[in-house]
Design a protein around this motif. Structure first.
Motif, PDB file in Angstrom:
ATOM      1  N   TYR A  87       0.877  -1.243  -0.006  1.00 15.77           N
ATOM      2  CA  TYR A  87       0.219   0.051  -0.010  1.00 15.77           C
ATOM      3  C   TYR A  87       1.090   1.206   0.099  1.00 15.77           C
ATOM      4  CZ  TYR A  87      -3.740  -3.331   1.430  1.00 15.77           C
ATOM      5  OH  TYR A  87      -4.367  -4.509   1.345  1.00 15.77           O
ATOM      6  N   THR A  88       0.829   1.938  -1.130  1.00 18.58           N
ATOM      7  CA  THR A  88       1.871   3.060  -1.250  1.00 18.58           C
ATOM      8  C   THR A  88       1.333   4.532  -1.254  1.00 18.58           C
ATOM      9  OG1 THR A  88       1.864   2.740  -3.575  1.00 18.58           O
ATOM     10  CG2 THR A  88       3.409   1.553  -2.478  1.00 18.58           C
ATOM     11  N   GLU A  89       0.007   4.637  -1.370  1.00 19.57           N
ATOM     12  CA  GLU A  89      -0.549   6.012  -1.787  1.00 19.57           C
ATOM     13  C   GLU A  89      -1.404   6.460  -0.234  1.00 19.57           C
ATOM     14  OE1 GLU A  89       0.009   7.744  -4.332  1.00 19.57           O
ATOM     15  OE2 GLU A  89       1.011   6.054  -5.564  1.00 19.57           O
ATOM     16  N   TRP A  90      -1.731   7.580  -0.333  1.00 21.25           N
ATOM     17  CA  TRP A  90      -2.489   8.170   0.719  1.00 21.25           C
ATOM     18  C   TRP A  90      -3.997   7.533   0.838  1.00 21.25           C
ATOM     19  CZ3 TRP A  90      -7.351  10.647   0.920  1.00 21.25           C
ATOM     20  CH2 TRP A  90      -7.743  10.902  -0.136  1.00 21.25           C
ATOM     21  N   ASP A  91      -4.350   7.171  -0.221  1.00 27.70           N
ATOM     22  CA  ASP A  91      -5.835   6.595  -0.447  1.00 27.70           C
ATOM     23  C   ASP A  91      -5.809   5.285  -1.057  1.00 27.70           C
ATOM     24  OD1 ASP A  91      -4.995   7.228  -3.029  1.00 27.70           O
ATOM     25  OD2 ASP A  91      -7.160   8.026  -3.620  1.00 27.70           O
ATOM     26  N   SER A  92      -4.783   4.472  -0.784  1.00 31.59           N
ATOM     27  CA  SER A  92      -4.814   3.122  -1.160  1.00 31.59           C
ATOM     28  C   SER A  92      -6.091   2.453  -0.785  1.00 31.59           C
ATOM     29  CB  SER A  92      -3.394   2.662  -0.943  1.00 31.59           C
ATOM     30  OG  SER A  92      -2.188   3.090  -1.206  1.00 31.59           O
ATOM     31  N   ARG A  93      -6.647   1.657  -1.498  1.00 33.92           N
ATOM     32  CA  ARG A  93      -7.776   0.660  -1.133  1.00 33.92           C
ATOM     33  C   ARG A  93      -7.254  -0.670  -1.430  1.00 33.92           C
ATOM     34  NH1 ARG A  93     -13.271   3.399  -2.984  1.00 33.92           N
ATOM     35  NH2 ARG A  93     -12.992   5.572  -1.843  1.00 33.92           N
ATOM     36  N   THR A  94      -6.294  -0.696  -2.627  1.00 36.25           N
ATOM     37  CA  THR A  94      -5.868  -2.359  -2.617  1.00 36.25           C
ATOM     38  C   THR A  94      -4.311  -1.841  -2.870  1.00 36.25           C
ATOM     39  OG1 THR A  94      -6.179  -2.097  -5.194  1.00 36.25           O
ATOM     40  CG2 THR A  94      -7.827  -3.315  -3.709  1.00 36.25           C
ATOM     41  N   PRO A  95      -3.473  -2.955  -2.764  1.00 36.03           N
ATOM     42  CA  PRO A  95      -2.049  -2.833  -2.707  1.00 36.03           C
ATOM     43  C   PRO A  95      -1.529  -2.204  -4.218  1.00 36.03           C
ATOM     44  CG  PRO A  95      -2.276  -4.780  -1.746  1.00 36.03           C
ATOM     45  CD  PRO A  95      -3.786  -4.385  -2.401  1.00 36.03           C
ATOM     46  N   GLU A  96      -0.856  -1.269  -4.383  1.00 38.57           N
ATOM     47  CA  GLU A  96      -0.303  -0.866  -5.696  1.00 38.57           C
ATOM     48  C   GLU A  96       0.978  -1.887  -6.070  1.00 38.57           C
ATOM     49  OE1 GLU A  96      -2.692   2.057  -4.093  1.00 38.57           O
ATOM     50  OE2 GLU A  96      -0.697   1.718  -3.248  1.00 38.57           O
ATOM     51  N   LEU A  97       1.658  -2.476  -5.137  1.00 44.76           N
ATOM     52  CA  LEU A  97       2.683  -3.284  -5.207  1.00 44.76           C
ATOM     53  C   LEU A  97       2.025  -4.706  -4.797  1.00 44.76           C
ATOM     54  CD1 LEU A  97       5.707  -1.407  -3.992  1.00 44.76           C
ATOM     55  CD2 LEU A  97       5.105  -1.587  -6.340  1.00 44.76           C
ATOM     56  N   PRO A  98       2.559  -5.912  -5.529  1.00 38.50           N
ATOM     57  CA  PRO A  98       2.128  -7.125  -4.893  1.00 38.50           C
ATOM     58  C   PRO A  98       2.477  -7.303  -3.368  1.00 38.50           C
ATOM     59  CG  PRO A  98       3.125  -7.112  -7.120  1.00 38.50           C
ATOM     60  CD  PRO A  98       3.586  -6.007  -6.669  1.00 38.50           C
ATOM     61  N   SER A  99       1.628  -7.748  -2.717  1.00 36.05           N
ATOM     62  CA  SER A  99       2.034  -7.755  -1.098  1.00 36.05           C
ATOM     63  C   SER A  99       2.852  -9.195  -1.185  1.00 36.05           C
ATOM     64  CB  SER A  99       0.812  -8.365  -0.375  1.00 36.05           C
ATOM     65  OG  SER A  99      -0.215  -6.997  -0.340  1.00 36.05           O
ATOM     66  N   ARG A 100       3.907  -8.993  -0.464  1.00 37.18           N
ATOM     67  CA  ARG A 100       5.074  -9.993  -0.303  1.00 37.18           C
ATOM     68  C   ARG A 100       4.343 -11.396  -0.149  1.00 37.18           C
ATOM     69  NH1 ARG A 100       7.550 -13.639  -0.765  1.00 37.18           N
ATOM     70  NH2 ARG A 100       9.537 -13.897  -0.698  1.00 37.18           N
ATOM     71  N   THR A 101       3.556 -11.422   0.672  1.00 35.66           N
ATOM     72  CA  THR A 101       2.852 -12.814   1.138  1.00 35.66           C
ATOM     73  C   THR A 101       1.151 -12.482   1.449  1.00 35.66           C
ATOM     74  OG1 THR A 101       2.848 -14.715   2.505  1.00 35.66           O
ATOM     75  CG2 THR A 101       3.200 -12.531   3.477  1.00 35.66           C
ATOM     76  N   LEU A 102       0.331 -13.228   1.484  1.00 33.69           N
ATOM     77  CA  LEU A 102      -1.047 -13.199   1.678  1.00 33.69           C
ATOM     78  C   LEU A 102      -1.634 -13.942   2.753  1.00 33.69           C
ATOM     79  CD1 LEU A 102      -2.456 -13.004  -2.006  1.00 33.69           C
ATOM     80  CD2 LEU A 102      -1.987 -11.148  -0.633  1.00 33.69           C
ATOM     81  N   ASP A 103      -2.460 -13.632   3.698  1.00 40.30           N
ATOM     82  CA  ASP A 103      -3.104 -14.322   4.635  1.00 40.30           C
ATOM     83  C   ASP A 103      -4.317 -15.189   4.434  1.00 40.30           C
ATOM     84  OD1 ASP A 103      -5.129 -12.589   4.559  1.00 40.30           O
ATOM     85  OD2 ASP A 103      -4.563 -11.538   6.645  1.00 40.30           O
ATOM     86  N   GLN A 104      -5.060 -15.762   4.789  1.00 44.22           N
ATOM     87  CA  GLN A 104      -6.075 -16.586   4.365  1.00 44.22           C
ATOM     88  C   GLN A 104      -7.252 -15.695   3.945  1.00 44.22           C
ATOM     89  OE1 GLN A 104      -4.931 -16.405   7.559  1.00 44.22           O
ATOM     90  NE2 GLN A 104      -6.659 -16.813   9.128  1.00 44.22           N
ATOM     91  N   TYR A 105      -7.124 -14.214   4.382  1.00 42.46           N
ATOM     92  CA  TYR A 105      -8.113 -13.442   3.882  1.00 42.46           C
ATOM     93  C   TYR A 105      -7.794 -12.859   2.399  1.00 42.46           C
ATOM     94  CZ  TYR A 105      -9.380 -14.231   8.727  1.00 42.46           C
ATOM     95  OH  TYR A 105      -9.787 -14.580   9.996  1.00 42.46           O
ATOM     96  N   GLY A 106      -6.536 -13.229   1.972  1.00 44.31           N
ATOM     97  CA  GLY A 106      -6.286 -12.585   0.552  1.00 44.31           C
ATOM     98  C   GLY A 106      -5.646 -10.929   0.835  1.00 44.31           C
ATOM     99  N   MET A 107      -5.154 -10.912   2.033  1.00 43.47           N
ATOM    100  CA  MET A 107      -4.449  -9.686   2.455  1.00 43.47           C
ATOM    101  C   MET A 107      -3.167  -9.847   3.007  1.00 43.47           C
ATOM    102  SD  MET A 107      -7.668  -7.127   3.798  1.00 43.47           S
ATOM    103  CE  MET A 107      -6.737  -5.810   3.745  1.00 43.47           C
ATOM    104  N   PHE A 108      -2.420  -8.825   2.994  1.00 40.06           N
ATOM    105  CA  PHE A 108      -1.004  -9.013   3.880  1.00 40.06           C
ATOM    106  C   PHE A 108      -1.403  -9.202   5.152  1.00 40.06           C
ATOM    107  CE2 PHE A 108       2.581  -7.413   6.157  1.00 40.06           C
ATOM    108  CZ  PHE A 108       3.514  -7.754   5.022  1.00 40.06           C
ATOM    109  N   PRO A 109      -0.694 -10.095   6.225  1.00 33.75           N
ATOM    110  CA  PRO A 109      -1.066 -10.444   7.360  1.00 33.75           C
ATOM    111  C   PRO A 109      -0.942  -9.075   8.305  1.00 33.75           C
ATOM    112  CG  PRO A 109       1.083 -11.606   6.619  1.00 33.75           C
ATOM    113  CD  PRO A 109       0.356 -10.903   5.383  1.00 33.75           C
ATOM    114  N   SER A 110      -1.820  -9.033   9.025  1.00 32.45           N
ATOM    115  CA  SER A 110      -2.234  -8.118   9.885  1.00 32.45           C
ATOM    116  C   SER A 110      -2.194  -8.451  11.326  1.00 32.45           C
ATOM    117  CB  SER A 110      -3.232  -7.065   9.561  1.00 32.45           C
ATOM    118  OG  SER A 110      -4.492  -7.848   9.793  1.00 32.45           O
ATOM    119  N   ILE A 111      -2.056  -7.523  12.380  1.00 33.71           N
ATOM    120  CA  ILE A 111      -2.489  -7.794  13.729  1.00 33.71           C
ATOM    121  C   ILE A 111      -3.939  -8.508  13.894  1.00 33.71           C
ATOM    122  CG2 ILE A 111      -3.236  -5.440  14.302  1.00 33.71           C
ATOM    123  CD1 ILE A 111      -1.583  -7.845  16.615  1.00 33.71           C
TER     124      ILE A 111
END
Length: 294
Positions: A87-111
């Motif tokens: 996520y690289t922009e002030w209003d990013s809604r999806t990653p502009e760069l491919p996330s290095r890895t994805l969690d089971q929800y299809g997103m970069f792993p978060s807290i």
């Protein structure tokens, strides 16, 4: 041998299910948009300063670059910078760069991801004024998902009700101010300071709700921001834009302690994970701010 491996796994699972910091059952992360650390000596914010007196703090924590909203809110809860979460922009809604890895929800792993994985029964909430926050967490991982359309007072009221009713294990509360005043009127001027005072009053109501809910003695409060600002903007490389407050108080936290440790916003997720005793993903770059703890 197989039984030993299984038993070891169960033991480790049990360890991860218990808080690292004794006495902690709840963590409330409060983020204020566009809240520059530079303003502290100039603002009437008694609740924030009381948190500092009761806890540990630094006014030299830094945002990632660019010093703008979505990229930093993502970094705060994803434990890593934009180079890997994407996520690289002030209003990013999806990653502009491919996330290095994805969690089971299809997103970069978060807290949110690791808390749900390792504490499946946890009560997790996100209450936010800016709609952009809604794109930065896996909604399937949380119990409470509420956007209040730029209304910090409504976010405060909703948070108070949620805290009293559900006593969440983890709650992230987002305020859209003082960013709006910074953009429309300016940073580092009296109207901005006046808005921070209003934020402080809303913070006081949330703190009182934690006390009224009977969970004050086992709750950690962590107050921080995504970025600061200069003139009527942000996103650049000045300290006014990059330096943010980072204040933590609660059981196990040192009182009246100014931190010398370097803190970057992605260390927030790592610290929360460490408090809860969670195993963090290898892809995270954040480190727990252990200097804050006894």
């Amino acid at each position: 041998m197989k039984k030993l491996i299984i038993a070891t796994g169960l033991l480790l699972g049990g360890l991860f299910a218990q808080a690292q910091v004794k006495g902690v059952k709840h963590v409330i992360l409060i983020g204020m948009d566009g809240f520059g650390a530079y303003c502290f000596p100039k603002v009437d914010n008694p609740n924030m300063k009381q948190l500092m007196k009761e806890g540990s703090w630094t006014l030299q924590a830094r945002s990632v670059l660019p010093s703008s909203s979505a990229v930093n809110w993502a970094s705060m809860v994803m434990g890593a910078g934009p180079e890997v979460h994407g996520y690289t922009e002030w209003d990013s809604r999806t990653p502009e760069l491919p996330s290095r890895t994805l969690d089971q929800y299809g997103m970069f792993p978060s807290i949110y991801t690791i808390l749900r994985e390792q504490k499946p029964n946890a009560e997790i909430g996100v209450i936010y004024s800016w709609e952009g926050i809604g794109y930065l967490f896996p909604k399937a991982a949380v119990n409470k998902d509420l956007g209040t359309k730029d209304n910090d007072s409504l976010a405060t009221e909703a948070s108070i009700a949620y805290i009293k009713e559900k006593k969440p294990d983890f709650l992230f509360i987002h305020f859209d101010q003082p960013d709006g005043v910074g953009h429309n009127i300016g940073h580092n001027i009296q109207p901005y300071f006046d808005q921070v005072k209003k934020n402080d009053e809303l913070l006081g109501k949330i703190l009182q709700a934690v006390k009224d809910a009977g969970i004050w003695d086992n709750t950690i409060i962590l107050l921080t921001a995504d970025h600061g600002g200069i003139k009527k903007g942000h996103g650049g490389k000045t300290m006014e834009e990059m330096q943010i407050p980072w204040i933590i108080r609660g059981p196990g936290v040192k009182a009246n302690k100014e931190l010398g440790t370097s803190v970057v916003t992605y260390d927030t997720a790592a610290t929360i994970a460490w408090i809860f005793g969670l195993k963090t993903p290898q892809v995270w770059t954040g480190r727990p701010v252990k200097e804050a703890f006894k």
